[in-house]
Write a protein that holds these residues in place. Sequence first.
Motif, PDB file in Angstrom:
ATOM      1  N   GLU A 158      38.624 -44.503  66.199  1.00  0.00           N
ATOM      2  CA  GLU A 158      38.739 -43.780  65.044  1.00  0.00           C
ATOM      3  C   GLU A 158      39.612 -44.294  63.874  1.00  0.00           C
ATOM      4  O   GLU A 158      39.542 -44.285  62.634  1.00  0.00           O
ATOM      5  N   ALA A 159      41.074 -45.128  64.475  1.00  0.00           N
ATOM      6  CA  ALA A 159      41.901 -45.765  63.530  1.00  0.00           C
ATOM      7  C   ALA A 159      40.951 -47.076  62.824  1.00  0.00           C
ATOM      8  O   ALA A 159      41.040 -47.303  61.710  1.00  0.00           O
ATOM      9  N   ALA A 160      40.125 -47.491  63.612  1.00  0.00           N
ATOM     10  CA  ALA A 160      39.411 -48.679  63.170  1.00  0.00           C
ATOM     11  C   ALA A 160      38.374 -48.525  62.086  1.00  0.00           C
ATOM     12  O   ALA A 160      38.025 -49.151  61.275  1.00  0.00           O
ATOM     13  N   GLN A 161      37.726 -47.100  62.110  1.00  0.00           N
ATOM     14  CA  GLN A 161      36.877 -46.622  61.216  1.00  0.00           C
ATOM     15  C   GLN A 161      37.266 -46.772  59.986  1.00  0.00           C
ATOM     16  O   GLN A 161      36.611 -46.669  58.848  1.00  0.00           O
ATOM     17  N   VAL A 162      38.625 -46.762  59.601  1.00  0.00           N
ATOM     18  CA  VAL A 162      39.158 -46.938  58.199  1.00  0.00           C
ATOM     19  C   VAL A 162      38.472 -48.074  57.729  1.00  0.00           C
ATOM     20  O   VAL A 162      38.508 -48.258  56.286  1.00  0.00           O
ATOM     21  N   LEU A 163      38.498 -49.124  58.452  1.00  0.00           N
ATOM     22  CA  LEU A 163      38.069 -50.389  57.868  1.00  0.00           C
ATOM     23  C   LEU A 163      36.538 -50.598  57.758  1.00  0.00           C
ATOM     24  O   LEU A 163      36.097 -51.105  56.970  1.00  0.00           O
ATOM     25  N   ILE A 164      35.814 -49.882  58.731  1.00  0.00           N
ATOM     26  CA  ILE A 164      34.391 -50.213  58.966  1.00  0.00           C
ATOM     27  C   ILE A 164      33.699 -49.248  58.062  1.00  0.00           C
ATOM     28  O   ILE A 164      32.606 -49.313  57.654  1.00  0.00           O
ATOM     29  N   ARG A 165      34.254 -47.859  57.938  1.00  0.00           N
ATOM     30  CA  ARG A 165      33.526 -46.860  57.309  1.00  0.00           C
ATOM     31  C   ARG A 165      34.557 -46.245  56.263  1.00  0.00           C
ATOM     32  O   ARG A 165      35.109 -45.224  56.314  1.00  0.00           O
ATOM     33  N   PRO A 166      34.732 -46.725  54.926  1.00  0.00           N
ATOM     34  CA  PRO A 166      35.718 -46.408  54.253  1.00  0.00           C
ATOM     35  C   PRO A 166      35.040 -44.962  53.494  1.00  0.00           C
ATOM     36  O   PRO A 166      33.989 -44.817  53.410  1.00  0.00           O
ATOM     37  N   ARG A 167      36.086 -44.334  52.951  1.00  0.00           N
ATOM     38  CA  ARG A 167      36.029 -43.078  52.254  1.00  0.00           C
ATOM     39  C   ARG A 167      35.537 -43.252  51.091  1.00  0.00           C
ATOM     40  O   ARG A 167      36.103 -43.941  50.114  1.00  0.00           O
ATOM     41  N   GLN A 168      34.391 -42.648  50.484  1.00  0.00           N
ATOM     42  CA  GLN A 168      34.001 -42.466  49.220  1.00  0.00           C
ATOM     43  C   GLN A 168      33.639 -40.916  48.705  1.00  0.00           C
ATOM     44  O   GLN A 168      33.178 -40.341  49.455  1.00  0.00           O
ATOM     45  N   ASN A 169      34.426 -40.431  47.945  1.00  0.00           N
ATOM     46  CA  ASN A 169      34.585 -39.033  47.664  1.00  0.00           C
ATOM     47  C   ASN A 169      34.758 -38.159  48.825  1.00  0.00           C
ATOM     48  O   ASN A 169      34.249 -37.085  48.981  1.00  0.00           O
ATOM     49  N   LYS A 170      35.799 -38.602  49.625  1.00  0.00           N
ATOM     50  CA  LYS A 170      36.159 -38.100  50.832  1.00  0.00           C
ATOM     51  C   LYS A 170      35.267 -37.869  51.815  1.00  0.00           C
ATOM     52  O   LYS A 170      35.416 -36.947  52.698  1.00  0.00           O
ATOM     53  N   GLN A 171      34.111 -38.537  51.492  1.00  0.00           N
ATOM     54  CA  GLN A 171      33.015 -38.492  52.693  1.00  0.00           C
ATOM     55  C   GLN A 171      32.885 -39.807  53.297  1.00  0.00           C
ATOM     56  O   GLN A 171      32.928 -40.852  52.885  1.00  0.00           O
ATOM     57  N   PRO A 172      32.627 -39.803  54.911  1.00  0.00           N
ATOM     58  CA  PRO A 172      32.522 -41.085  55.433  1.00  0.00           C
ATOM     59  C   PRO A 172      31.258 -41.850  54.863  1.00  0.00           C
ATOM     60  O   PRO A 172      30.298 -41.224  54.603  1.00  0.00           O
ATOM     61  N   CYS A 173      31.467 -43.159  54.870  1.00  0.00           N
ATOM     62  CA  CYS A 173      30.265 -44.056  54.147  1.00  0.00           C
ATOM     63  C   CYS A 173      30.298 -45.054  54.955  1.00  0.00           C
ATOM     64  O   CYS A 173      31.076 -46.055  54.919  1.00  0.00           O
ATOM     65  N   LYS A 174      28.851 -45.131  55.789  1.00  0.00           N
ATOM     66  CA  LYS A 174      28.958 -46.120  56.826  1.00  0.00           C
ATOM     67  C   LYS A 174      28.269 -47.301  56.102  1.00  0.00           C
ATOM     68  O   LYS A 174      27.577 -47.547  55.532  1.00  0.00           O
ATOM     69  N   ILE A 175      28.878 -48.655  56.577  1.00  0.00           N
ATOM     70  CA  ILE A 175      28.499 -49.925  56.007  1.00  0.00           C
ATOM     71  C   ILE A 175      28.064 -50.789  57.213  1.00  0.00           C
ATOM     72  O   ILE A 175      28.459 -50.693  58.484  1.00  0.00           O
ATOM     73  N   GLU A 176      27.244 -51.911  57.022  1.00  0.00           N
ATOM     74  CA  GLU A 176      26.920 -52.758  57.920  1.00  0.00           C
ATOM     75  C   GLU A 176      28.191 -54.033  57.715  1.00  0.00           C
ATOM     76  O   GLU A 176      27.694 -54.775  56.834  1.00  0.00           O
ATOM     77  N   ALA A 177      28.981 -54.212  58.723  1.00  0.00           N
ATOM     78  CA  ALA A 177      30.167 -54.942  58.424  1.00  0.00           C
ATOM     79  C   ALA A 177      29.848 -56.230  59.175  1.00  0.00           C
ATOM     80  O   ALA A 177      29.458 -56.055  60.692  1.00  0.00           O
ATOM     81  N   VAL A 178      30.382 -57.375  59.033  1.00  0.00           N
ATOM     82  CA  VAL A 178      30.269 -58.666  59.756  1.00  0.00           C
ATOM     83  C   VAL A 178      31.672 -59.047  59.805  1.00  0.00           C
ATOM     84  O   VAL A 178      32.479 -59.548  58.735  1.00  0.00           O
ATOM     85  N   ALA A 179      32.023 -59.103  60.889  1.00  0.00           N
ATOM     86  CA  ALA A 179      33.631 -59.678  60.901  1.00  0.00           C
ATOM     87  C   ALA A 179      33.604 -60.992  61.094  1.00  0.00           C
ATOM     88  O   ALA A 179      32.899 -61.569  61.864  1.00  0.00           O
ATOM     89  N   ILE A 180      34.723 -61.581  60.395  1.00  0.00           N
ATOM     90  CA  ILE A 180      34.669 -63.189  60.246  1.00  0.00           C
ATOM     91  C   ILE A 180      36.300 -63.271  60.426  1.00  0.00           C
ATOM     92  O   ILE A 180      37.281 -62.987  59.781  1.00  0.00           O
ATOM     93  N   HIS A 181      36.265 -64.352  61.456  1.00  0.00           N
ATOM     94  CA  HIS A 181      37.765 -64.926  61.553  1.00  0.00           C
ATOM     95  C   HIS A 181      37.729 -66.647  61.414  1.00  0.00           C
ATOM     96  O   HIS A 181      36.930 -67.032  62.561  1.00  0.00           O
TER      97      HIS A 181
END
Length: 311
Positions: free
Chosen positions: A124-147
């Motif tokens: 749930e904490a990690a979802q802050v990075l993966i699914r940022p909030r827009q208009n206080k609603q969760p917005c899912k994105i397709e993220a690719v982690a890069i290091h």
Amino acid sequence: MDELKPINVLVSLHKGYGLGDAVAMSSVLQHLREYRRHWVIDFQAEKERHCVGRGIVANTFAYGTPYPHAYYDAEVLITLFDKWWGFTDRPNTRVSSCLRQHFDLDWDAECGRYYIDISQKALEAAQVLIRPRQNKQPCKIEAVAIHYQGDSAPDRKNLTHEQAAGICKIVEKLGCTPLLLDWRNASPLPDDLSIRTTGRIPKSSVWGANPEMNCAVISQCVAFIGIDSGPAKCASATNTPSLVVWTKHHPAPYHDPALNTTHLVPRGYHSLGPVHADRSVTDWFERHYRVEYYECDLVGAVGTWLRELLK
């Protein structure tokens, strides 16, 4: 044969080891759970690293905190060395070396994959990075982690900023969002290209040292692309399709097999030390690792893998 009497054993990872070594210890602990069944194991490591034992051994705790038991029948302090055994029937990694040197155990593929227990709280904490909030609603994105920047042997491991930028642009062209795992906020790409990064969250330094949080973030991405590093080992402990990019090192001494992980290597990489084209070693490696090759265009090869994955 009578069962052996249970004994309390403390296994400690020596101070000073990084994220990747801590993740590799999860494989060692799985072997001990399977082959030293009369041991009641507690695992001690530096703060944040100690979580790798959760779900495997009886207790995990950090240096400087109270011991779970007042007495141990045995204590084992783990030091990890880059000793090249030239094994032809198992990985030639620190895991195999540790099992041989400290416990006189052989490597078992059933215990060989890295494992990190990810709590619901961490997800749930990690979802802050993966699914940022827009208009206080969760917005899912397709993220690719890069290091692409690590701590050790940067001249032999790290990608350039230009290469990383090229990979980020490919990710965006494929309709995904690049997410830099840059916990120390060292990369210029977030400012130059408006790339999202882990380096600007309040708990960045704490999360970056924690295998569970690395895994929690990577597990919610559609892919991971990175160099030989702690986050790459975390990626191999998830089910996220992962690509580890190699330039001047052979993967054999540094990464254990994982079904979700592909290693992108330069053509002719078996000539790199310490393998030096030892056919018996390279044959086992090719059979148990997923491998893709590149000639000169490393970024293009990353794009080919990612396009094939996402099609």
